[in-house]
Structures are given as structure tokens and as C-alpha cells.
Design a protein around this motif. Structure first.
Motif, short mmCIF file in Angstrom:
data_model
loop_
_atom_site.label_atom_id
_atom_site.label_comp_id
_atom_site.label_asym_id
_atom_site.label_seq_id
_atom_site.Cartn_x
_atom_site.Cartn_y
_atom_site.Cartn_z
N PRO A 138 0.81 -1.23 0.00
CA PRO A 138 0.00 0.00 0.00
C PRO A 138 0.84 1.28 0.00
CG PRO A 138 -0.83 -1.55 1.63
CD PRO A 138 0.44 -2.13 1.10
N LEU A 139 1.94 1.31 0.75
CA LEU A 139 2.83 2.48 0.74
C LEU A 139 4.18 2.04 1.28
CD1 LEU A 139 3.46 5.57 0.52
CD2 LEU A 139 2.72 5.75 2.90
N ALA A 140 5.22 2.23 0.49
CA ALA A 140 6.57 1.95 0.96
C ALA A 140 7.45 3.14 0.62
CB ALA A 140 7.12 0.68 0.29
N THR A 141 8.26 3.57 1.59
CA THR A 141 9.14 4.72 1.38
C THR A 141 10.52 4.40 1.93
OG1 THR A 141 8.46 5.69 3.49
CG2 THR A 141 7.29 6.45 1.52
N VAL A 142 11.52 5.13 1.44
CA VAL A 142 12.87 5.04 2.01
C VAL A 142 12.92 6.01 3.19
CG1 VAL A 142 15.32 5.46 1.58
CG2 VAL A 142 13.90 4.40 -0.20
N GLY A 171 23.13 -0.48 3.97
CA GLY A 171 22.16 0.62 3.87
C GLY A 171 21.76 0.92 2.44
N LEU A 172 20.60 1.53 2.27
CA LEU A 172 20.17 1.97 0.94
C LEU A 172 20.87 3.29 0.65
CD1 LEU A 172 16.36 1.24 1.34
CD2 LEU A 172 18.07 -0.18 0.18
N THR A 173 21.38 3.42 -0.58
CA THR A 173 22.16 4.63 -0.89
C THR A 173 21.53 5.45 -2.01
OG1 THR A 173 23.59 3.25 -2.26
CG2 THR A 173 24.36 3.73 -0.04
N VAL A 174 20.21 5.60 -1.96
CA VAL A 174 19.55 6.53 -2.87
C VAL A 174 20.11 7.93 -2.58
CG1 VAL A 174 17.45 5.15 -3.02
CG2 VAL A 174 17.62 6.93 -1.29
N ASP A 175 19.92 8.86 -3.51
CA ASP A 175 20.51 10.20 -3.35
C ASP A 175 19.98 10.91 -2.11
OD1 ASP A 175 21.96 9.84 -5.64
OD2 ASP A 175 20.55 10.93 -6.94
N GLU A 176 20.88 11.64 -1.46
CA GLU A 176 20.48 12.43 -0.30
C GLU A 176 19.91 13.78 -0.75
OE1 GLU A 176 23.69 13.07 2.38
OE2 GLU A 176 23.65 11.02 3.15
N VAL A 177 18.94 14.26 -0.01
CA VAL A 177 18.45 15.63 -0.16
C VAL A 177 18.56 16.28 1.21
CG1 VAL A 177 16.46 17.09 -0.71
CG2 VAL A 177 16.84 14.98 -2.00
N SER A 201 19.69 13.85 3.96
CA SER A 201 18.87 12.70 4.34
C SER A 201 18.29 12.03 3.11
CB SER A 201 17.73 13.15 5.26
OG SER A 201 16.74 12.15 5.38
N ARG A 202 18.04 10.71 3.22
CA ARG A 202 17.44 9.97 2.11
C ARG A 202 15.94 9.74 2.33
NH1 ARG A 202 22.83 7.48 2.77
NH2 ARG A 202 23.89 7.87 0.79
N SER A 203 15.40 10.38 3.36
CA SER A 203 14.00 10.13 3.72
C SER A 203 13.02 10.73 2.72
CB SER A 203 13.70 10.72 5.10
OG SER A 203 14.41 10.04 6.09
N THR A 204 11.92 10.01 2.49
CA THR A 204 10.79 10.53 1.73
C THR A 204 9.91 11.32 2.68
OG1 THR A 204 10.80 8.66 0.24
CG2 THR A 204 8.75 9.90 0.40
N ASP A 205 9.73 12.59 2.37
CA ASP A 205 8.88 13.46 3.19
C ASP A 205 7.59 13.67 2.42
OD1 ASP A 205 7.56 15.65 4.25
OD2 ASP A 205 9.38 16.82 4.58
N LEU A 206 6.52 13.06 2.88
CA LEU A 206 5.27 13.09 2.11
C LEU A 206 4.56 14.43 2.23
CD1 LEU A 206 3.94 9.48 2.79
CD2 LEU A 206 5.05 10.34 0.73
N LEU A 207 4.89 15.24 3.24
CA LEU A 207 4.26 16.56 3.35
C LEU A 207 4.87 17.53 2.35
CD1 LEU A 207 2.17 18.24 5.11
CD2 LEU A 207 4.21 19.21 6.17
N SER A 208 6.20 17.61 2.33
CA SER A 208 6.82 18.64 1.50
C SER A 208 7.38 18.10 0.20
CB SER A 208 7.90 19.36 2.29
OG SER A 208 8.88 18.46 2.72
N GLY A 209 7.33 16.78 0.00
CA GLY A 209 7.78 16.22 -1.27
C GLY A 209 9.29 16.12 -1.42
N PRO A 241 13.17 10.84 -2.12
CA PRO A 241 12.66 10.01 -3.23
C PRO A 241 11.14 9.87 -3.18
CG PRO A 241 13.82 8.67 -1.59
CD PRO A 241 14.03 10.09 -1.19
N SER A 242 10.53 9.62 -4.33
CA SER A 242 9.09 9.36 -4.37
C SER A 242 8.80 8.05 -3.65
CB SER A 242 8.62 9.22 -5.81
OG SER A 242 8.86 10.41 -6.50
N PRO A 243 7.56 7.85 -3.19
CA PRO A 243 7.21 6.54 -2.64
C PRO A 243 7.57 5.45 -3.65
CG PRO A 243 5.44 8.10 -2.22
CD PRO A 243 6.44 8.81 -3.12
N LEU A 244 7.96 4.29 -3.15
CA LEU A 244 8.45 3.24 -4.04
C LEU A 244 7.35 2.72 -4.95
CD1 LEU A 244 10.81 1.29 -1.62
CD2 LEU A 244 11.32 3.18 -3.19
N ALA A 245 7.73 2.42 -6.19
CA ALA A 245 6.81 1.88 -7.19
C ALA A 245 7.46 0.64 -7.80
CB ALA A 245 6.55 2.92 -8.28
N ALA A 246 6.62 -0.25 -8.33
CA ALA A 246 7.14 -1.45 -8.97
C ALA A 246 8.15 -1.04 -10.04
CB ALA A 246 6.00 -2.24 -9.59
#
Lengths: 282, 208
Positions: free
Chosen positions: A9-13, A118-124, A127-135, A138-143
């Protein structure tokens, strides 16, 4: 490299978020249940601030293109590696090419998967966290998404077989500290808050846990001037129904905060499911 | 100055006004107190956030006792030249604002562009500054139903505040125009053009 086959249903880094930027309007974000995220990292020898996947109500599948050690914590969820069952709260070896599947957690809401390195997606902003309030992040994970994994050189050895599992009670009692704006409410507001159960509403998310129950009445009219808000704040909008702020909460707000959760209980709040009953105590 | 508890990891300091909030904010940033992870100015407050899980434990009682004695800078307002924000005044709500205020379109633009603004605090979204200094004749309520998407760069007003939307987001403010000046860029350090205390002017531009 890990490929997302099904995100559920929802997966994020998530890691431990972006502290230090709140004055610029940047939410802290990071793992909603920080305790479980830290534990998952410790189990595979990572630093506690390494990036993990936060799953919401499980239902996910990941393909591992290289061998890896993983650990799943948080909401207890059935884990299968190429069909074979593995326990949670324990390091687990994943051969190259294997499919890791998460079922539906029997309790709790969010499960965490850490991978050694650890997951090494790009930092913003650090931090590598997905912030769903401010965008941010990374985007929420998709297939089809591919998640890079960092090197494991220099990491601690994996030394623990299994960690004691957290329990997620059906009707948790959350500790609160009054204020900072309890004086904006009628004298009986804290008594109401601590004597009646509240139910977790379906429109809860990483920003906040919305509650249904007896509304709290205001003693003051008028508007509070906007002020900084901490994670765990019970902000009370005009409806009188408190919202518990979680990781992606806005940095400032104009509705009064009647009480704040004990910081140790924020991780419990992050595991509340819609429909669940909770109580507060001072 | 009154110090309130915000849970077991933070203090909320009431300063009574925005200027003192900015001075306390500046003093706390300069003091760089170990264990303090965030200092968040509000309209009349400063929130001081510690994080015992990550940094050194902070004795909140001692910190609360220390705050009122902290030496504040005389004036924390930015003494550099104001940030000039170029604006094309062709906003969707310009006619509505003219109607609500009883002013002409040109007069709305003139009053918006001739005031001097100061960022009171940031919030709502990254880089979104609440600017004080708006001409009282332009104080209008926000829209009854917010737009689901306001484009980045939208120059807007609501209540006593002016602002520029740093990124695309939902929003209920009245749109007067747009600016190409990037207010928020995560690859820049600091990412936000504005911070509490920054002075701002709007400069009208002809529509290209």
C-alpha cells in the motif's frame, strides 16, 4: 541492488530525517517508528542512521540482485525468502536473485527492512527520507524502482541472532505531558483526554494520527499566532479532535497543542492502525 | 520572556513579539548549545528542540533557566540590502482582491510593490516565508476553497501576510502575480533564499 516488485500500500525510504532545517520550513521526516528502524539497522551491523524501507501494512515483494543480509522489524510481518519463512527482529541471509516477500502484519502498521550497507539513494539536505508533506526525498516506491545498496566494508559484525520483539498492544496507553497550550482549553480538557478512549481515524498518515472521540473544548477564543511544533504534539484544530503529529508534521502551526506525547511513546503512536482504540495518561 | 515545556525534549519560549523572537533565534544559533538540534522561530515564540536519541542529553530545566539570561543581539533584522523579488502582476485573483478592497487593480499592485517586508517566520512548506509589512488596505481573507495546486513562484497575500510559494503546492492565498526568482533550491546552501528576519521588496516587471 534491490528491485521493487510490489511496494504494498505504501513503501518509502527512510533514515533519521532532516533535523536542523525546521526554521526553513523543512519537516524532520525520517522513520515514523524510529525505534524499529534503528533496531533493524543494528541487527545487520549498520549505523542506526542508515536508510531502510518503511512498509505500511506489508504486502510487498523485493528482488535482490546481489546477496545481502537483511532484518525486518516493526509491525510483525510474515517474511519469506524465495518462499521460505524467516522470523522478524533477526538478521536473515538473502541469496543473489532471491525474492523477499512481506505479508500483512498481525499487529502494528509499519514494518522496516534494513539491508547491510544501507540503501544509498541520493540524499536531499543530508537525508534519504521521503517526506510526504513537503515532497522532499525520493518518491514513494513503485514497482520497477531500483534501490542501490552501500558497501559493507568497515561495518560492525552481525552478532545478534534475534532481538526481543516489541509488542504492539491492541489498546495502548500513551503517556502525555501537558502543554505548551493546555491553558487554551477548558479545565476539564486534560481529564477528558485521559479518561476516555479515542479511536484512530482512517485518514491518518505519516503527518499525523487523527483521532475520533470526545472533542476538547477551548477556554479561549481567537487565534494562536503560529509557532513551532514538535513530533508527538497533540494539536487541536477547531473540531476539538486532537491530531498526534508524526515524522512528516509541519514545522509550524496555528492550532494550540494541548499536550505532547512522551518522546519514548512516539514510536508506539506510529504503529497505530485505523480503528484501534487508545488511551492517554499523564 | 516565558519558557513553556513542549514535551520532554523541547522548550517553547514566548517572546511577546516578532523582533524579540528573531533576536533570541539569532542568540541561540550563535550559542550552538550542544544537544539542541532545531531552533524554530514563530510569530511570537522560539521553539528549542533537543534530541536525546541522537545527541547529548540536555537538562531541560537548566536550559529553561538559562534562556531568559541569554544576551540578545541589539537587532537581529538583516542589515544587508533587501532581497528584491521581481513580480509579473498578472495573478488570477487580482480582480477579486481589487473588488474586496475597493481599490483599482493598479492600486493593489502599487500598494503591494511599494511596501517593505520582513520575513516573520517560515512554515507551511520548505522556504515559505510569512512576510509582514503588507499594507493594511490589502488585508483580505484567504479563499474559501483552497486551490489544489498553486504554481511555484506565485506571489500571494492572505490576512496580514504576503508570501511567494517556493514550490508547487495546494494553497488558499490570493494570487497577485508570479516571480521567476527561485526561492527554494535544495542544491543551494542555504536552500532557502529567505529566513526569519530577511527583508524583502517586490519589484514590478512587465509581462514578457
Amino acid at each position: 541492488m534491490i528491485e521493487v516488485v510490489r511496494p504494498g500500500p505504501l513503501a518509502t525510504v527512510q533514515d533519521l530525517g532532516r533535523p536542523g532545517h525546521a526554521h526553513l520550513g523543512v519537516p524532520r521526516s525520517g522513520a515514523a517508528d524510529e525505534r524499529s528502524s534503528r533496531l533493524a539497522n543494528r541487527l545487520v551491523g549498520n549505523r542506526e542512521d542508515a536508510a531502510v524501507v518503511e512498509f505500511t501494512l506489508g504486502g510487498a515483494a523485493l528482488r535482490f540482485h546481489a546477496r545481502a543480509w537483511v532484518a525486518v522489524t516493526g509491525g510483525p510481518v510474515p517474511v519469506r525468502v524465495d518462499g521460505r519463512a524467516h522470523g522478524t527482529n533477526a538478521p536473515c541471509f538473502v541469496p543473489a536473485g532471491a525474492l523477499v516477500e512481506l505479508g500483512t502484519p498481525s499487529s502494528g502498521l509499519r514494518s522496516y527492512l534494513a539491508v547491510r550497507g544501507g540503501l544509498t539513494v541520493d540524499e536531499v539536505l543530508g537525508s534519504r527520507s521521503t517526506d510526504l508533506l513537503s515532497g522532499l526525498g525520493p518518491s514513494p516506491l513503485a514497482a520497477g524502482d531500483r534501490l542501490p545498496v552501500g558497501p559493507s566494508d568497515g561495518l560492525d559484525d552481525i552478532t545478534v541472532d534475534v532481538a526481543p520483539a516489541c509488542t504492539f498492544p491492541d489498546a495502548p496507553v500513551l503517556r502525555i505531558l501537558p502543554g505548551p497550550r493546555d491553558d487554551w482549553f477548558s479545565d476539564d480538557a486534560l481529564a477528558t483526554l485521559t479518561s476516555t478512549p479515542y479511536e484512530v481515524s482512517a485518514d491518518s498518515n505519516r503527518v499525523g494520527v487523527r483521532l475520533q472521540g470526545p472533542p476538547l473544548t477551548r477556554a479561549r477564543k481567537g487565534e494562536l499566532s503560529s509557532e513551532g511544533m514538535v513530533t508527538g504534539s497533540l494539536q487541536v484544530p477547531p473540531s476539538g479532535l486532537p491530531i498526534i503529529f508524526l515524522a512528516d508534521h509541519p514545522t509550524t502551526g496555528g492550532y494550540p497543542v494541548v499536550a505532547v506525547l512522551a518522546s519514548a511513546d512516539v514510536s508506539i503512536a506510529a504503529q497505530l492502525r485505523p480503528g484501534q482504540q487508545i488511551r492517554f495518561r499523564l | 520572556m516565558k519558557v513553556l515545556r513542549a514535551g520532554d525534549t523541547a522548550l517553547l519560549v514566548e517572546t511577546g513579539d516578532v523582533a524579540t523572537a528573531h533576536r533570541l533565534n539569532a542568540a541561540l544559533r550563535a550559542a550552538a548549545i550542544p544537544g539542541v538540534v532545531d531552533v524554530v522561530p514563530g510569530e511570537q515564540t522560539v521553539l528549542v528542540v533537543t534530541d536525546p536519541a541522537t545527541g547529548p542529553a540536555v537538562d531541560l530545566d537548566r536550559l529553561a533557566a538559562r534562556l531568559p539570561g541569554l544576551a540578545l543581539p541589539a537587532d537581529a533584522e538583516d542589515d544587508t540590502a533587501p532581497v528584491e523579488i521581481p513580480v509579473v502582476y498578472d495573478g488570477e485573483d487580482l480582480d477579486e482582491v481589487a473588488e474586496l478592497t475597493g481599490l483599482s487593480r493598479d492600486e493593489v499592485v502599487h500598494r503591494h510593490a511599494s511596501a517593505s517586508y520582513t520575513v516573520a517566520y517560515l512554515g507551511f512548506s520548505p522556504g515559505f516565508g510569512y512576510l509582514t509589512g503588507l499594507d493594511p488596505a490589502l488585508h483580505v481573507a484567504r479563499r474559501e476553497s483552497p486551490r489544489t495546486a498553486v504554481p511555484a513562484g506565485s506571489v500571494a497575500i492572505a490576512g496580514p501576510y504576503a508570501a511567494v510559494y517556493p514550490s508547487r503546492s495546494p494553497g488558499g492565498w490570493r494570487l497577485l502575480g508570479r516571480s521567476d526568482l527561485p526561492l527554494w533550491d535544495v542544491t543551494r546552501d542555504p536552500p532557502s533564499l529567505l529566513r526569519a528576519g530577511t527583508r524583502v521588496r517586490f519589484v514590478p516587471e512587465e509581462s514578457p
